[in-house]
Design a protein around this motif. Structure first.
Motif, PDB file in Angstrom:
ATOM      1  N   LEU A  71       0.819  -1.210   0.000  1.00  0.00           N
ATOM      2  CA  LEU A  71       0.000   0.000   0.000  1.00  0.00           C
ATOM      3  C   LEU A  71       0.856   1.266   0.000  1.00  0.00           C
ATOM      4  O   LEU A  71       0.509   2.262  -0.646  1.00  0.00           O
ATOM      5  CB  LEU A  71      -0.963  -0.009   1.185  1.00  0.00           C
ATOM      6  CG  LEU A  71      -2.045  -1.087   1.135  1.00  0.00           C
ATOM      7  CD1 LEU A  71      -2.860  -1.086   2.425  1.00  0.00           C
ATOM      8  CD2 LEU A  71      -2.938  -0.920  -0.084  1.00  0.00           C
ATOM      9  N   LEU A  72       1.981   1.244   0.715  1.00  0.00           N
ATOM     10  CA  LEU A  72       2.898   2.377   0.716  1.00  0.00           C
ATOM     11  C   LEU A  72       3.442   2.624  -0.687  1.00  0.00           C
ATOM     12  O   LEU A  72       3.448   3.759  -1.181  1.00  0.00           O
ATOM     13  CB  LEU A  72       4.044   2.121   1.698  1.00  0.00           C
ATOM     14  CG  LEU A  72       5.143   3.170   1.767  1.00  0.00           C
ATOM     15  CD1 LEU A  72       4.578   4.504   2.282  1.00  0.00           C
ATOM     16  CD2 LEU A  72       6.270   2.682   2.678  1.00  0.00           C
ATOM     17  N   PHE A  73       3.880   1.558  -1.344  1.00  0.00           N
ATOM     18  CA  PHE A  73       4.412   1.666  -2.696  1.00  0.00           C
ATOM     19  C   PHE A  73       3.350   2.178  -3.669  1.00  0.00           C
ATOM     20  O   PHE A  73       3.582   3.105  -4.432  1.00  0.00           O
ATOM     21  CB  PHE A  73       4.950   0.301  -3.159  1.00  0.00           C
ATOM     22  CG  PHE A  73       5.493   0.315  -4.560  1.00  0.00           C
ATOM     23  CD1 PHE A  73       6.735   0.842  -4.827  1.00  0.00           C
ATOM     24  CD2 PHE A  73       4.757  -0.216  -5.609  1.00  0.00           C
ATOM     25  CE1 PHE A  73       7.245   0.853  -6.116  1.00  0.00           C
ATOM     26  CE2 PHE A  73       5.252  -0.211  -6.897  1.00  0.00           C
ATOM     27  CZ  PHE A  73       6.503   0.326  -7.157  1.00  0.00           C
ATOM     28  N   LEU A  74       2.161   1.556  -3.624  1.00  0.00           N
ATOM     29  CA  LEU A  74       1.083   1.980  -4.527  1.00  0.00           C
ATOM     30  C   LEU A  74       0.664   3.418  -4.272  1.00  0.00           C
ATOM     31  O   LEU A  74       0.404   4.165  -5.215  1.00  0.00           O
ATOM     32  CB  LEU A  74      -0.135   1.067  -4.401  1.00  0.00           C
ATOM     33  CG  LEU A  74      -0.055  -0.290  -5.066  1.00  0.00           C
ATOM     34  CD1 LEU A  74      -1.392  -1.016  -4.934  1.00  0.00           C
ATOM     35  CD2 LEU A  74       0.339  -0.196  -6.517  1.00  0.00           C
ATOM     36  N   GLY A  75       0.596   3.811  -3.013  1.00  0.00           N
ATOM     37  CA  GLY A  75       0.188   5.175  -2.689  1.00  0.00           C
ATOM     38  C   GLY A  75       1.155   6.217  -3.212  1.00  0.00           C
ATOM     39  O   GLY A  75       0.753   7.183  -3.887  1.00  0.00           O
ATOM     40  N   ALA A  76       2.422   6.039  -2.921  1.00  0.00           N
ATOM     41  CA  ALA A  76       3.429   7.023  -3.338  1.00  0.00           C
ATOM     42  C   ALA A  76       3.619   7.046  -4.853  1.00  0.00           C
ATOM     43  O   ALA A  76       3.582   8.112  -5.478  1.00  0.00           O
ATOM     44  CB  ALA A  76       4.762   6.732  -2.648  1.00  0.00           C
ATOM     45  N   MET A  77       3.794   5.877  -5.442  1.00  0.00           N
ATOM     46  CA  MET A  77       4.028   5.830  -6.876  1.00  0.00           C
ATOM     47  C   MET A  77       2.748   6.118  -7.655  1.00  0.00           C
ATOM     48  O   MET A  77       2.787   6.664  -8.751  1.00  0.00           O
ATOM     49  CB  MET A  77       4.635   4.488  -7.273  1.00  0.00           C
ATOM     50  CG  MET A  77       6.008   4.230  -6.645  1.00  0.00           C
ATOM     51  SD  MET A  77       7.215   5.541  -6.947  1.00  0.00           S
ATOM     52  CE  MET A  77       7.421   5.352  -8.704  1.00  0.00           C
ATOM     53  N   GLY A  78       1.603   5.763  -7.072  1.00  0.00           N
ATOM     54  CA  GLY A  78       0.321   6.093  -7.700  1.00  0.00           C
ATOM     55  C   GLY A  78       0.103   7.597  -7.746  1.00  0.00           C
ATOM     56  O   GLY A  78      -0.430   8.132  -8.718  1.00  0.00           O
ATOM     57  N   ALA A  79       0.523   8.295  -6.696  1.00  0.00           N
ATOM     58  CA  ALA A  79       0.427   9.762  -6.680  1.00  0.00           C
ATOM     59  C   ALA A  79       1.307  10.355  -7.779  1.00  0.00           C
ATOM     60  O   ALA A  79       0.898  11.304  -8.470  1.00  0.00           O
ATOM     61  CB  ALA A  79       0.825  10.305  -5.314  1.00  0.00           C
ATOM     62  N   LEU A  80       2.494   9.788  -7.963  1.00  0.00           N
ATOM     63  CA  LEU A  80       3.367  10.240  -9.049  1.00  0.00           C
ATOM     64  C   LEU A  80       2.703   9.985 -10.395  1.00  0.00           C
ATOM     65  O   LEU A  80       2.700  10.856 -11.276  1.00  0.00           O
ATOM     66  CB  LEU A  80       4.724   9.530  -8.977  1.00  0.00           C
ATOM     67  CG  LEU A  80       5.712   9.855 -10.095  1.00  0.00           C
ATOM     68  CD1 LEU A  80       6.139  11.321 -10.035  1.00  0.00           C
ATOM     69  CD2 LEU A  80       6.935   8.945 -10.002  1.00  0.00           C
ATOM     70  N   SER A  81       2.115   8.823 -10.562  1.00  0.00           N
ATOM     71  CA  SER A  81       1.429   8.473 -11.808  1.00  0.00           C
ATOM     72  C   SER A  81       0.281   9.430 -12.107  1.00  0.00           C
ATOM     73  O   SER A  81       0.140   9.942 -13.221  1.00  0.00           O
ATOM     74  CB  SER A  81       0.899   7.040 -11.704  1.00  0.00           C
ATOM     75  OG  SER A  81       0.054   6.734 -12.774  1.00  0.00           O
ATOM     76  N   LEU A  82      -0.542   9.672 -11.099  1.00  0.00           N
ATOM     77  CA  LEU A  82      -1.676  10.578 -11.271  1.00  0.00           C
ATOM     78  C   LEU A  82      -1.195  11.999 -11.550  1.00  0.00           C
ATOM     79  O   LEU A  82      -1.747  12.702 -12.399  1.00  0.00           O
ATOM     80  CB  LEU A  82      -2.567  10.542 -10.030  1.00  0.00           C
ATOM     81  CG  LEU A  82      -3.902  11.251 -10.126  1.00  0.00           C
ATOM     82  CD1 LEU A  82      -4.760  10.672 -11.254  1.00  0.00           C
ATOM     83  CD2 LEU A  82      -4.634  11.157  -8.798  1.00  0.00           C
ATOM     84  N   GLY A  83      -0.134  12.406 -10.868  1.00  0.00           N
ATOM     85  CA  GLY A  83       0.422  13.747 -11.077  1.00  0.00           C
ATOM     86  C   GLY A  83       0.958  13.946 -12.483  1.00  0.00           C
ATOM     87  O   GLY A  83       0.689  14.972 -13.130  1.00  0.00           O
ATOM     88  N   VAL A  84       1.699  12.969 -12.973  1.00  0.00           N
ATOM     89  CA  VAL A  84       2.222  13.054 -14.341  1.00  0.00           C
ATOM     90  C   VAL A  84       1.067  13.069 -15.346  1.00  0.00           C
ATOM     91  O   VAL A  84       1.060  13.854 -16.295  1.00  0.00           O
ATOM     92  CB  VAL A  84       3.205  11.896 -14.640  1.00  0.00           C
ATOM     93  CG1 VAL A  84       3.540  11.815 -16.124  1.00  0.00           C
ATOM     94  CG2 VAL A  84       4.479  12.052 -13.822  1.00  0.00           C
ATOM     95  N   GLY A  85       0.073  12.231 -15.120  1.00  0.00           N
ATOM     96  CA  GLY A  85      -1.090  12.205 -16.002  1.00  0.00           C
ATOM     97  C   GLY A  85      -1.847  13.521 -15.977  1.00  0.00           C
ATOM     98  O   GLY A  85      -2.307  14.011 -17.013  1.00  0.00           O
ATOM     99  N   HIS A  86      -1.970  14.129 -14.802  1.00  0.00           N
ATOM    100  CA  HIS A  86      -2.656  15.417 -14.694  1.00  0.00           C
ATOM    101  C   HIS A  86      -1.905  16.511 -15.455  1.00  0.00           C
ATOM    102  O   HIS A  86      -2.514  17.297 -16.195  1.00  0.00           O
ATOM    103  CB  HIS A  86      -2.821  15.812 -13.225  1.00  0.00           C
ATOM    104  CG  HIS A  86      -3.431  17.153 -13.038  1.00  0.00           C
ATOM    105  ND1 HIS A  86      -4.761  17.400 -13.305  1.00  0.00           N
ATOM    106  CD2 HIS A  86      -2.898  18.332 -12.643  1.00  0.00           C
ATOM    107  CE1 HIS A  86      -5.020  18.674 -13.080  1.00  0.00           C
ATOM    108  NE2 HIS A  86      -3.897  19.262 -12.670  1.00  0.00           N
TER     109      HIS A  86
END
Length: 124
Positions: A71-86
């Motif tokens: 969950l830590l990995f998904l949360g942090a890297m998911g935020a990066l993914s969403l940020g880049v997509g945004h």
């Protein structure tokens, strides 16, 4: 310096498979399903990251894959993914640039985050 990047080659090989999964899903979701790049990038990331998390736990870091570290990995890297997509949506980047930019960032930042935070060795 050599110790800093120990495991990077294994992480990179798993990352290539992760990238193939991610890119295929991204283009399927953004082109065929007409989702935004932010949502397409996040959804594709979540699927690909699940694969690479468990592979890297076993083969790169020789660590136990726990729910908390997942969950830590998904949360942090998911935020990066969403940020880049945004950013890509706002600046109207082509999809190829979006996934290429995220793949490069996640390779380096994901490795360092995994090594020093998610799968860090605990000293007894």
């Amino acid at each position: 310096m050599r110790r800093l990047w120990r495991g990077f080659s294994s992480y990179t090989i798993i990352g290539v498979a992760n990238t193939l999964i991610h890119w295929q899903l991204f283009f399927l979701l953004s082109v065929a399903a007409d989702l935004s790049q932010a949502l397409s990038n996040l959804a594709a990331f979540l699927v690909a990251a699940s694969f690479s998390f468990y592979m890297n736990a076993q083969f790169t870091f020789d660590a136990r894959a726990s729910t908390g570290s997942y969950l830590l990995f998904l949360g942090a890297m998911g935020a990066l993914s969403l940020g880049v997509g945004h950013v890509a949506d706002v600046w109207k980047f082509p999809g190829l640039l979006t996934v290429a930019l995220f793949s490069g960032l996640s390779l380096v930042l994901g490795f360092l985050f995994s090594k020093y935070v998610v799968f860090r060795e605990h000293e007894l």
